[in-house]
Design a protein around this motif. Structure first.
Motif, PDB file in Angstrom:
ATOM      1  N   MET A  17       0.837  -1.196   0.000  1.00  0.00           N
ATOM      2  CA  MET A  17       0.000   0.000   0.000  1.00  0.00           C
ATOM      3  C   MET A  17       0.873   1.248   0.000  1.00  0.00           C
ATOM      4  O   MET A  17       1.931   1.265   0.628  1.00  0.00           O
ATOM      5  CB  MET A  17      -0.905   0.011   1.228  1.00  0.00           C
ATOM      6  N   VAL A  18       0.418   2.274  -0.701  1.00  0.00           N
ATOM      7  CA  VAL A  18       1.063   3.579  -0.697  1.00  0.00           C
ATOM      8  C   VAL A  18      -0.002   4.587  -0.286  1.00  0.00           C
ATOM      9  O   VAL A  18      -1.111   4.581  -0.819  1.00  0.00           O
ATOM     10  CB  VAL A  18       1.638   3.945  -2.084  1.00  0.00           C
ATOM     11  N   ALA A  19       0.351   5.419   0.682  1.00  0.00           N
ATOM     12  CA  ALA A  19      -0.582   6.451   1.150  1.00  0.00           C
ATOM     13  C   ALA A  19       0.006   7.823   0.889  1.00  0.00           C
ATOM     14  O   ALA A  19       1.214   8.027   1.013  1.00  0.00           O
ATOM     15  CB  ALA A  19      -0.850   6.280   2.639  1.00  0.00           C
ATOM     16  N   GLU A  20      -0.853   8.737   0.513  1.00  0.00           N
ATOM     17  CA  GLU A  20      -0.494  10.146   0.403  1.00  0.00           C
ATOM     18  C   GLU A  20      -1.449  10.914   1.301  1.00  0.00           C
ATOM     19  O   GLU A  20      -2.650  10.654   1.304  1.00  0.00           O
ATOM     20  CB  GLU A  20      -0.665  10.667  -1.026  1.00  0.00           C
ATOM     21  N   GLY A  21      -0.895  11.869   2.068  1.00  0.00           N
ATOM     22  CA  GLY A  21      -1.718  12.704   2.930  1.00  0.00           C
ATOM     23  C   GLY A  21      -1.288  14.143   2.806  1.00  0.00           C
ATOM     24  O   GLY A  21      -0.096  14.427   2.631  1.00  0.00           O
ATOM     25  N   TRP A  22      -2.233  15.063   2.892  1.00  0.00           N
ATOM     26  CA  TRP A  22      -1.912  16.470   2.720  1.00  0.00           C
ATOM     27  C   TRP A  22      -2.842  17.329   3.568  1.00  0.00           C
ATOM     28  O   TRP A  22      -3.961  16.959   3.883  1.00  0.00           O
ATOM     29  CB  TRP A  22      -1.974  16.880   1.255  1.00  0.00           C
ATOM     30  N   VAL A  23      -2.320  18.469   3.955  1.00  0.00           N
ATOM     31  CA  VAL A  23      -3.076  19.457   4.716  1.00  0.00           C
ATOM     32  C   VAL A  23      -3.880  20.284   3.729  1.00  0.00           C
ATOM     33  O   VAL A  23      -3.347  20.791   2.743  1.00  0.00           O
ATOM     34  CB  VAL A  23      -2.122  20.361   5.539  1.00  0.00           C
ATOM     35  N   THR A  24      -5.181  20.427   3.999  1.00  0.00           N
ATOM     36  CA  THR A  24      -6.035  21.253   3.144  1.00  0.00           C
ATOM     37  C   THR A  24      -6.275  22.629   3.746  1.00  0.00           C
ATOM     38  O   THR A  24      -6.533  23.587   3.022  1.00  0.00           O
ATOM     39  CB  THR A  24      -7.389  20.574   2.872  1.00  0.00           C
ATOM     40  N   ARG A  25      -6.189  22.724   5.072  1.00  0.00           N
ATOM     41  CA  ARG A  25      -6.333  24.019   5.746  1.00  0.00           C
ATOM     42  C   ARG A  25      -5.726  23.912   7.142  1.00  0.00           C
ATOM     43  O   ARG A  25      -5.973  22.961   7.859  1.00  0.00           O
ATOM     44  CB  ARG A  25      -7.791  24.428   5.837  1.00  0.00           C
TER      45      ARG A  25
END
Length: 148
Positions: A108-116
């Motif tokens: 599995m590969v996960a990407e996470g990012w801040v939206t605010r």
């Protein structure tokens, strides 16, 4: 694999050093127990890899949904933490997961990012792919201590 990383600026060196080693602690905390590896950390962004192994599956032969949720929750930790010069404690307030497929024998590969990012609340999104297919997406809210 196309990633979102180019949308986020690099971290300053001291922050990068702290967060690039997430999960590689001497102690066995939960992310290390799962086997999560950080691939890339940028300002407001992180990508992680979780190799498939039998112990992560349920009797039906698919990776347990709790493993996928844990990966989604973990991938945004460096994305959030990288925004601060000093270490801060923060906690998940809300985690909404949409499962879109099963993981059977694939890494599995996960990407996470801040939206605010607010004074005391940070909103994030993340997704997990396996075998090149999106298997889960999440929206999360985190509580961070307000600046002093």
């Amino acid at each position: 694999m196309t990633t979102r990383s180019s949308q986020f600026p690099p971290l300053p060196p001291q922050r990068l050093e702290r967060w690039a080693n997430f999960g590689r602690w001497d102690q066995t905390y939960f992310p290390k127990l799962l086997g999560i590896d950080v691939v890339e950390v940028r300002d407001g962004y992180c990508r992680m890899h979780l190799p498939w192994r039998f112990e992560l599956t349920q009797p039906a032969g698919v990776v347990h949904g709790g493993v996928v949720a844990s990966l989604l929750d973990s991938v945004v930790v460096p994305a959030i933490g990288g925004g601060y010069d000093e270490p801060v404690r923060f906690a998940t307030v809300d985690l909404h997961v949409q499962y879109q497929g099963a993981v059977v024998g694939d890494d599995m590969v996960a990407e996470g990012w801040v939206t605010r990012r607010g004074r005391s609340v940070v909103f994030c999104e993340a997704e997990v792919t396996a075998g090149g297919t999106v298997v889960a997406r999440a929206r999360m809210t985190y509580r961070v201590p307000p600046p002093r």
